[in-house]
Design a protein around this motif. Structure first.
Motif, PDB file in Angstrom:
ATOM      1  N   HIS A   1       0.820  -1.214   0.000  1.00 47.10           N
ATOM      2  CA  HIS A   1       0.000   0.000   0.000  1.00 47.10           C
ATOM      3  C   HIS A   1       0.856   1.268   0.000  1.00 47.10           C
ATOM      4  O   HIS A   1       0.479   2.280  -0.590  1.00 47.10           O
ATOM      5  CB  HIS A   1      -0.985  -0.006   1.184  1.00 47.10           C
TER       6      HIS A   1
ATOM      7  N   ARG B   1       0.787   3.980  -2.997  1.00 46.66           N
ATOM      8  CA  ARG B   1       0.559   5.404  -2.726  1.00 46.66           C
ATOM      9  C   ARG B   1       1.624   6.253  -3.425  1.00 46.66           C
ATOM     10  O   ARG B   1       1.332   7.302  -3.991  1.00 46.66           O
ATOM     11  CB  ARG B   1       0.562   5.654  -1.223  1.00 46.66           C
TER      12      ARG B   1
ATOM     13  N   GLU C   1      -5.212  -7.311  -5.778  1.00 49.20           N
ATOM     14  CA  GLU C   1      -4.527  -6.668  -4.656  1.00 49.20           C
ATOM     15  C   GLU C   1      -3.857  -5.370  -5.100  1.00 49.20           C
ATOM     16  O   GLU C   1      -3.929  -4.354  -4.400  1.00 49.20           O
ATOM     17  CB  GLU C   1      -3.479  -7.608  -4.065  1.00 49.20           C
TER      18      GLU C   1
ATOM     19  N   ALA D   1      -6.598  -2.768  -5.796  1.00 48.72           N
ATOM     20  CA  ALA D   1      -7.152  -2.232  -4.542  1.00 48.72           C
ATOM     21  C   ALA D   1      -6.169  -1.275  -3.872  1.00 48.72           C
ATOM     22  O   ALA D   1      -6.567  -0.221  -3.364  1.00 48.72           O
ATOM     23  CB  ALA D   1      -7.502  -3.376  -3.594  1.00 48.72           C
ATOM     24  N   ALA D   2      -4.880  -1.615  -3.874  1.00 42.38           N
ATOM     25  CA  ALA D   2      -3.879  -0.745  -3.258  1.00 42.38           C
ATOM     26  C   ALA D   2      -3.758   0.574  -4.017  1.00 42.38           C
ATOM     27  O   ALA D   2      -3.636   1.636  -3.410  1.00 42.38           O
ATOM     28  CB  ALA D   2      -2.530  -1.459  -3.212  1.00 42.38           C
TER      29      ALA D   2
ATOM     30  N   LYS E   1      -6.137   1.946  -5.850  1.00 44.52           N
ATOM     31  CA  LYS E   1      -7.377   2.688  -5.603  1.00 44.52           C
ATOM     32  C   LYS E   1      -7.318   3.374  -4.247  1.00 44.52           C
ATOM     33  O   LYS E   1      -7.704   4.531  -4.107  1.00 44.52           O
ATOM     34  CB  LYS E   1      -8.574   1.741  -5.688  1.00 44.52           C
ATOM     35  N   GLN E   2      -6.816   2.671  -3.249  1.00 47.10           N
ATOM     36  CA  GLN E   2      -6.662   3.236  -1.905  1.00 47.10           C
ATOM     37  C   GLN E   2      -5.695   4.427  -1.944  1.00 47.10           C
ATOM     38  O   GLN E   2      -5.866   5.398  -1.219  1.00 47.10           O
ATOM     39  CB  GLN E   2      -6.144   2.170  -0.945  1.00 47.10           C
ATOM     40  N   GLY E   3      -4.704   4.363  -2.842  1.00 50.74           N
ATOM     41  CA  GLY E   3      -3.749   5.455  -2.984  1.00 50.74           C
ATOM     42  C   GLY E   3      -4.249   6.597  -3.843  1.00 50.74           C
ATOM     43  O   GLY E   3      -3.570   7.598  -4.021  1.00 50.74           O
TER      44      GLY E   3
END
Length: 104
Positions: free
Chosen positions: A15, A19, A72, A75-76, A78-80
């Motif tokens: 993650h 980012r 994975e 998702a990482a 998108k989270q960033g």
């Protein structure tokens, strides 16, 4: 353009790397990623076969549990703050001395 070729399976925190990728990627920029998907096939072929039996890769270089699955990574990212669109996942499956490629 940001390129991560066989890098993400070596980072300790996906993650954080995602980012940083999102931070460096310009709007509508291109992100190219290559790596090994974490599947049972890669466990046997890469981790056990190439690394432990054939010793083509130094032991400890690749850890199967660190291989990144496409979901994975998505998702990482998108989270960033980065959405992948359009996206193309390419699976390269070694067969004998050549490769079979599938797009998904």
């Amino acid at each position: 353009m940001v390129v991560a070729s066989f890098v993400l399976e070596h980072v300790s925190e996906l993650h954080v790397a995602a980012r940083n990728i999102a931070r460096m990627l310009k709007p509508n920029g291109i992100f190219l990623f290559s790596g090994i998907n974490r599947t049972l096939m890669t466990l046997f072929i890469v981790s056990i076969g190439f690394q432990n039996i054939l010793r083509k890769i130094p032991q400890g270089t690749l850890r199967w549990n660190k291989f990144v699955r496409p979901g994975e990574l998505e998702a990482a990212l998108k989270q960033g703050g980065t959405l992948l669109k359009p996206k193309v996942w390419l699976d390269v499956i070694p067969i004998g001395s050549c490769c079979e490629t599938t797009c998904g």
